[in-house]
Write a protein that holds these residues in place. Structure first.
Motif, PDB file in Angstrom:
ATOM      1  N   PRO A   9       1.282  -5.266   5.481  1.00  0.00           N
ATOM      2  CA  PRO A   9       1.606  -3.828   5.404  1.00  0.00           C
ATOM      3  C   PRO A   9       1.349  -3.230   4.030  1.00  0.00           C
ATOM      4  CG  PRO A   9       3.303  -5.002   6.615  1.00  0.00           C
ATOM      5  CD  PRO A   9       2.339  -6.048   6.128  1.00  0.00           C
ATOM      6  N   ALA A  10       1.655  -4.005   2.971  1.00  0.00           N
ATOM      7  CA  ALA A  10       1.482  -3.433   1.637  1.00  0.00           C
ATOM      8  C   ALA A  10       0.478  -4.240   0.822  1.00  0.00           C
ATOM      9  CB  ALA A  10       2.821  -3.358   0.908  1.00  0.00           C
ATOM     10  N   ARG A  11      -0.500  -4.809   1.530  1.00  0.00           N
ATOM     11  CA  ARG A  11      -1.486  -5.617   0.823  1.00  0.00           C
ATOM     12  C   ARG A  11      -2.872  -5.308   1.375  1.00  0.00           C
ATOM     13  NH1 ARG A  11      -1.178 -11.914  -0.592  1.00  0.00           N
ATOM     14  NH2 ARG A  11      -1.583 -11.619  -2.815  1.00  0.00           N
ATOM     15  N   VAL A  12      -3.754  -4.944   0.484  1.00  0.00           N
ATOM     16  CA  VAL A  12      -5.103  -4.564   0.902  1.00  0.00           C
ATOM     17  C   VAL A  12      -6.105  -5.420   0.161  1.00  0.00           C
ATOM     18  CG1 VAL A  12      -6.826  -2.722   0.778  1.00  0.00           C
ATOM     19  CG2 VAL A  12      -4.486  -2.186   1.470  1.00  0.00           C
ATOM     20  N   MET A  13      -7.136  -5.837   0.890  1.00  0.00           N
ATOM     21  CA  MET A  13      -8.223  -6.523   0.203  1.00  0.00           C
ATOM     22  C   MET A  13      -9.371  -5.548   0.045  1.00  0.00           C
ATOM     23  SD  MET A  13     -10.425  -9.891   1.165  1.00  0.00           S
ATOM     24  CE  MET A  13      -9.672 -11.134   0.151  1.00  0.00           C
ATOM     25  N   LEU A  14      -9.854  -5.483  -1.180  1.00  0.00           N
ATOM     26  CA  LEU A  14     -10.957  -4.581  -1.489  1.00  0.00           C
ATOM     27  C   LEU A  14     -12.235  -5.404  -1.637  1.00  0.00           C
ATOM     28  CD1 LEU A  14     -11.871  -1.702  -2.790  1.00  0.00           C
ATOM     29  CD2 LEU A  14     -11.432  -2.874  -4.938  1.00  0.00           C
ATOM     30  N   VAL A  15     -13.252  -5.051  -0.881  1.00  0.00           N
ATOM     31  CA  VAL A  15     -14.525  -5.760  -0.983  1.00  0.00           C
ATOM     32  C   VAL A  15     -15.602  -4.778  -1.396  1.00  0.00           C
ATOM     33  CG1 VAL A  15     -16.232  -7.164   0.202  1.00  0.00           C
ATOM     34  CG2 VAL A  15     -13.831  -7.383   0.804  1.00  0.00           C
ATOM     35  N   LEU A  16     -16.302  -5.119  -2.449  1.00  0.00           N
ATOM     36  CA  LEU A  16     -17.349  -4.239  -2.960  1.00  0.00           C
ATOM     37  C   LEU A  16     -18.699  -4.914  -2.777  1.00  0.00           C
ATOM     38  CD1 LEU A  16     -18.292  -1.830  -4.845  1.00  0.00           C
ATOM     39  CD2 LEU A  16     -17.973  -3.452  -6.707  1.00  0.00           C
ATOM     40  N   CYS A  18       0.026  -2.890  -2.844  1.00  0.00           N
ATOM     41  CA  CYS A  18       0.305  -1.458  -2.810  1.00  0.00           C
ATOM     42  C   CYS A  18       1.763  -1.182  -3.143  1.00  0.00           C
ATOM     43  CB  CYS A  18       0.006  -0.904  -1.427  1.00  0.00           C
ATOM     44  SG  CYS A  18      -1.594  -1.415  -0.795  1.00  0.00           S
ATOM     45  N   PRO A  19       1.996  -0.050  -3.759  1.00  0.00           N
ATOM     46  CA  PRO A  19       3.385   0.328  -4.072  1.00  0.00           C
ATOM     47  C   PRO A  19       4.178   0.670  -2.812  1.00  0.00           C
ATOM     48  CG  PRO A  19       1.845   2.060  -4.718  1.00  0.00           C
ATOM     49  CD  PRO A  19       1.017   0.887  -4.304  1.00  0.00           C
ATOM     50  N   ALA A  20       3.482   1.061  -1.750  1.00  0.00           N
ATOM     51  CA  ALA A  20       4.188   1.413  -0.513  1.00  0.00           C
ATOM     52  C   ALA A  20       3.344   0.967   0.676  1.00  0.00           C
ATOM     53  CB  ALA A  20       4.403   2.927  -0.459  1.00  0.00           C
ATOM     54  N   PRO A  21       3.977   0.743   1.824  1.00  0.00           N
ATOM     55  CA  PRO A  21       3.197   0.367   3.017  1.00  0.00           C
ATOM     56  C   PRO A  21       2.132   1.423   3.295  1.00  0.00           C
ATOM     57  CG  PRO A  21       5.551   0.107   3.423  1.00  0.00           C
ATOM     58  CD  PRO A  21       5.421   0.767   2.084  1.00  0.00           C
ATOM     59  N   PHE A  22       1.052   0.967   3.866  1.00  0.00           N
ATOM     60  CA  PHE A  22      -0.118   1.829   4.002  1.00  0.00           C
ATOM     61  C   PHE A  22      -0.645   1.646   5.425  1.00  0.00           C
ATOM     62  CE2 PHE A  22      -4.522   2.959   2.387  1.00  0.00           C
ATOM     63  CZ  PHE A  22      -4.185   4.260   2.097  1.00  0.00           C
ATOM     64  N   GLU A  25       3.119  10.435   0.183  1.00  0.00           N
ATOM     65  CA  GLU A  25       3.594   9.053   0.249  1.00  0.00           C
ATOM     66  C   GLU A  25       2.471   8.037   0.051  1.00  0.00           C
ATOM     67  OE1 GLU A  25       5.231   8.515   4.111  1.00  0.00           O
ATOM     68  OE2 GLU A  25       3.332   8.933   5.135  1.00  0.00           O
ATOM     69  N   ASP A  26       1.243   8.434   0.358  1.00  0.00           N
ATOM     70  CA  ASP A  26       0.134   7.495   0.234  1.00  0.00           C
ATOM     71  C   ASP A  26      -0.571   7.573  -1.115  1.00  0.00           C
ATOM     72  OD1 ASP A  26       0.476   6.355   2.659  1.00  0.00           O
ATOM     73  OD2 ASP A  26      -0.929   7.676   3.714  1.00  0.00           O
ATOM     74  N   ARG A  27      -0.261   8.616  -1.862  1.00  0.00           N
ATOM     75  CA  ARG A  27      -1.050   8.827  -3.079  1.00  0.00           C
ATOM     76  C   ARG A  27      -0.955   7.669  -4.061  1.00  0.00           C
ATOM     77  NH1 ARG A  27       0.253  15.097  -3.906  1.00  0.00           N
ATOM     78  NH2 ARG A  27      -0.873  15.750  -2.039  1.00  0.00           N
ATOM     79  N   GLY A  28       0.225   7.111  -4.164  1.00  0.00           N
ATOM     80  CA  GLY A  28       0.387   5.987  -5.095  1.00  0.00           C
ATOM     81  C   GLY A  28      -0.542   4.850  -4.733  1.00  0.00           C
ATOM     82  N   THR A  29      -0.557   4.536  -3.448  1.00  0.00           N
ATOM     83  CA  THR A  29      -1.406   3.442  -3.000  1.00  0.00           C
ATOM     84  C   THR A  29      -2.883   3.754  -3.232  1.00  0.00           C
ATOM     85  OG1 THR A  29       0.181   2.760  -1.339  1.00  0.00           O
ATOM     86  CG2 THR A  29      -2.122   2.122  -1.002  1.00  0.00           C
ATOM     87  N   VAL A  30      -3.268   4.971  -2.888  1.00  0.00           N
ATOM     88  CA  VAL A  30      -4.673   5.346  -3.079  1.00  0.00           C
ATOM     89  C   VAL A  30      -5.063   5.192  -4.539  1.00  0.00           C
ATOM     90  CG1 VAL A  30      -6.313   7.248  -3.001  1.00  0.00           C
ATOM     91  CG2 VAL A  30      -4.736   6.880  -1.096  1.00  0.00           C
ATOM     92  N   SER A  31      -4.201   5.654  -5.411  1.00  0.00           N
ATOM     93  CA  SER A  31      -4.511   5.533  -6.839  1.00  0.00           C
ATOM     94  C   SER A  31      -4.649   4.072  -7.241  1.00  0.00           C
ATOM     95  CB  SER A  31      -3.408   6.174  -7.678  1.00  0.00           C
ATOM     96  OG  SER A  31      -3.294   7.535  -7.349  1.00  0.00           O
ATOM     97  N   THR A  32      -3.745   3.255  -6.709  1.00  0.00           N
ATOM     98  CA  THR A  32      -3.808   1.841  -7.057  1.00  0.00           C
ATOM     99  C   THR A  32      -5.130   1.233  -6.608  1.00  0.00           C
ATOM    100  OG1 THR A  32      -1.437   1.767  -6.637  1.00  0.00           O
ATOM    101  CG2 THR A  32      -2.564  -0.328  -6.908  1.00  0.00           C
ATOM    102  N   VAL A  33      -5.503   1.542  -5.381  1.00  0.00           N
ATOM    103  CA  VAL A  33      -6.766   1.006  -4.861  1.00  0.00           C
ATOM    104  C   VAL A  33      -7.928   1.479  -5.722  1.00  0.00           C
ATOM    105  CG1 VAL A  33      -8.388   1.090  -2.945  1.00  0.00           C
ATOM    106  CG2 VAL A  33      -5.942   0.812  -2.499  1.00  0.00           C
ATOM    107  N   LEU A  34      -7.924   2.762  -6.026  1.00  0.00           N
ATOM    108  CA  LEU A  34      -9.037   3.305  -6.808  1.00  0.00           C
ATOM    109  C   LEU A  34      -9.115   2.660  -8.183  1.00  0.00           C
ATOM    110  CD1 LEU A  34      -8.996   7.103  -5.948  1.00  0.00           C
ATOM    111  CD2 LEU A  34     -10.514   5.304  -5.089  1.00  0.00           C
ATOM    112  N   SER A  35      -7.961   2.484  -8.807  1.00  0.00           N
ATOM    113  CA  SER A  35      -8.038   1.931 -10.158  1.00  0.00           C
ATOM    114  C   SER A  35      -8.498   0.477 -10.109  1.00  0.00           C
ATOM    115  CB  SER A  35      -6.699   2.082 -10.876  1.00  0.00           C
ATOM    116  OG  SER A  35      -5.711   1.322 -10.238  1.00  0.00           O
TER     117      SER A  35
END
Lengths: 338, 338
Positions: B143-150, B164-168, B206-216
DNA sequence: CCCTGGCACTCACCGTGTTCGAGTGCCAGA
DNA sequence: TCTGGCACTCGAACACGGTGAGTGCCAGGG
């Protein structure tokens, strides 16, 4: 059978030779180890040990050095595995803990092993065939081109291009992705073939060809053994090898560049514990004057790959075995956590 | 300025020394190269060359060997780049064509370079910072863990875990994935930061924190310089180095294990053509008796990474430069095709 | 029966001395 | 400016003898 004292003598010879790198004589032995007998007695024992093939003299009227057979007896019967000290354990843990991804774990492990043992370290990447699928991703790069990305539970990522026999819509792709993942996510590689064989039937006729192609690429990726990668390090330690350099070191460097050779070398060790292959026990000719100490490691109870070190037959076996075993344990822990 | 003939003498000295590995004297020179003058004359020229610092004698009453400065003059003024023969070109092409993925391309390139030049080959993976994004994939592992593949246009794949700081939710994830790809796919890494900075605003609070985390995390991955990997091979060729082994070879092996050192070494070459750094021109101390021949390569007109070889200062410069240049060209072609 | 001390022998290693020869610098002459 | 000649230097290679660690063997003692 050899008497108790003769075994002691052999052990002393191995220890001294490993330390000094010079043939060891009877007098020096009695002095450095308190054997409680005279040099002459030791000489007789040495003669016996030589008859049995455990030691040899490089030339007449020189001290003795252990043979491969002597080392074998030493590691089997005379020496235990030297456990790491508490500070060493802490250092290992600290060093490995900072790793950010799988590559980093492997790279750190190699460095660590090389430093601890002062020898050449070899670490195999966690093998695909024994791990489980975490996720399969499909990306459409062109109408008839799909990129397949496979992510394993050990954090390894494999990607493959797939040229499809026919254009493949986004909807079908999403469908395939969903079905595929629901079937194989979390399953072991070995089980995947059976789980997907009937998948094409769920699709329209026009897409079946493509689905089959994607699936067979996936299976290929899973099986592909030659994709077993490994990382080596600490080759600079080879310079501590011996005196007659070019001849000794060259074949070793050559062997180290042949991934096939190394994989076979590590693979041969079937033991659950630490395995030691000494000198001519190694199949590869270039490694006839080296010993390989290896062990399996893995996140769970099961070994997913091997790691080890390659060094001169004249090495500190107890210490090396201890270091290899300890590193394998901690790497296993790290993998389990991530 | 040196006369025409003296340059000829220098060239002859370099060629002979590279061939025989032994100090070359005046008599041998006049015999092997038809200079048309007597040994005595050559001796005078040699004395002059020595005064200028182009050659030196290892000890009195021995032949001369070129200095770093001498080699420098040789590669700059006296020798061209020896082009590959037609069969060699074909061999290169054949060897590289069978590659199946980026790792394979790099591995084959290393082997090829090492074989062609009989020296140590170093190949940098196509650098992230100069390539373009092909695709960004986001996978929900928890729920609060995303894998980023580039995935890059050079076929390279980088993955990162994001906590993620919050579930996504899956829907938000798909939304982010779509928006992200429509903005950055096909764009150059350098442009990405500007393209995504306002992305969080498009999402619920509520999702902005997570989005920022992913982006950074994405930006980190793009910038991360220390992730520049490279592959080396042909270390066995070091055994052909010289006589005084342990001392010569050890620092080189050590330097080769320091990726940082090698990356800096390759990075220093700014020239569009083949760059040669001779002996003490290399910043790293351990490489003071080696030369580095490097060149950039890339799929388009632009270089995305470097490759090269490391060998003794006494090397066949024209041949090595030719081989390095040729391999770089073909690798560029292969990358462009895939 | 095993251990011990003694003794003669072997042979790599080391330092010395000697020779050999490639290579040099210098000089006078063309 | 080039050339041939000449004396000189100095490392490499070889021979030589002394030294010492190490050995094998043997006779005697616990």
């Amino acid at each position: 059978m050899l008497s108790e004292r003769r075994l002691k003598v052999l052990r002393a010879i191995v220890q001294d030779y490993v330390g000094t790198e010079e043939p060891v004589g009877s007098k020096a032995l009695t002095e450095r180890h308190h054997l409680g007998v005279s040099p002459a007695t030791v000489r007789n024992d040495m003669a016996a040990l030589e008859d049995e093939g455990f030691i040899a003299q490089p030339h007449t009227s020189a001290g003795r050095i252990p043979t491969d057979k002597g080392y074998r007896l030493f590691v089997d019967k005379l020496a235990g595995v030297k456990p790491m000290t508490a500070p060493e354990r802490r250092a290992i843990q600290n060093f490995l803990e900072g790793a950010v991804d799988l590559d980093d774990v492997v790279a750190r492990t190699v460095r660590l092993l090389a430093q601890l043992t002062r020898q050449v370290a070899v670490v195999q990447y966690p093998s695909l065939t024994r791990s489980t699928v975490r996720h399969v991703e499909l990306l459409s790069l062109a109408p008839a081109r799909v990129m397949l990305v496979l992510i394993t539970d050990t954090g390894r990522v494999e990607q493959r291009m797939v040229d499809c026999p026919a254009p493949f819509g986004e909807a079908s792709l999403a469908d395939l992705r969903a079905r595929l993942n629901s079937r194989v996510a979390g399953r072991r590689f070995a089980d995947v073939p059976g789980l997907v064989e009937d998948l094409p039937e769920a699709f329209e006729a026009e897409d079946r060809g493509t689905v089959s192609t994607v699936l067979s690429t996936l299976l290929e990726t899973l099986v592909e053994e030659n994709e077993e990668r490994l990382m080596i390090g600490g080759t600079a330690n080879l310079t501590r090898f011996g005196h007659d350099f070019p001849l000794t070191i060259r074949p070793v460097l050559e062997a180290l560049e042949e991934q096939v050779v190394l994989l076979k070398l590590l693979g041969e060790a079937k033991d659950p514990g630490v395995t030691v292959r000494i000198g001519h026990e190694n199949a590869h000719e270039g490694l006839n004057s080296t010993s390989v100490v290896s062990v399996g490691y893995g996140s769970g109870g099961e070994a997913v790959a091997k790691l080890g070190v390659v060094g001169p037959t004249r090495m500190d076996y107890p210490g090396t075995m201890g270091a290899v075993r300890a590193v394998a344990r901690y790497v296993g822990q790290i993998l389990a956590e991530s």
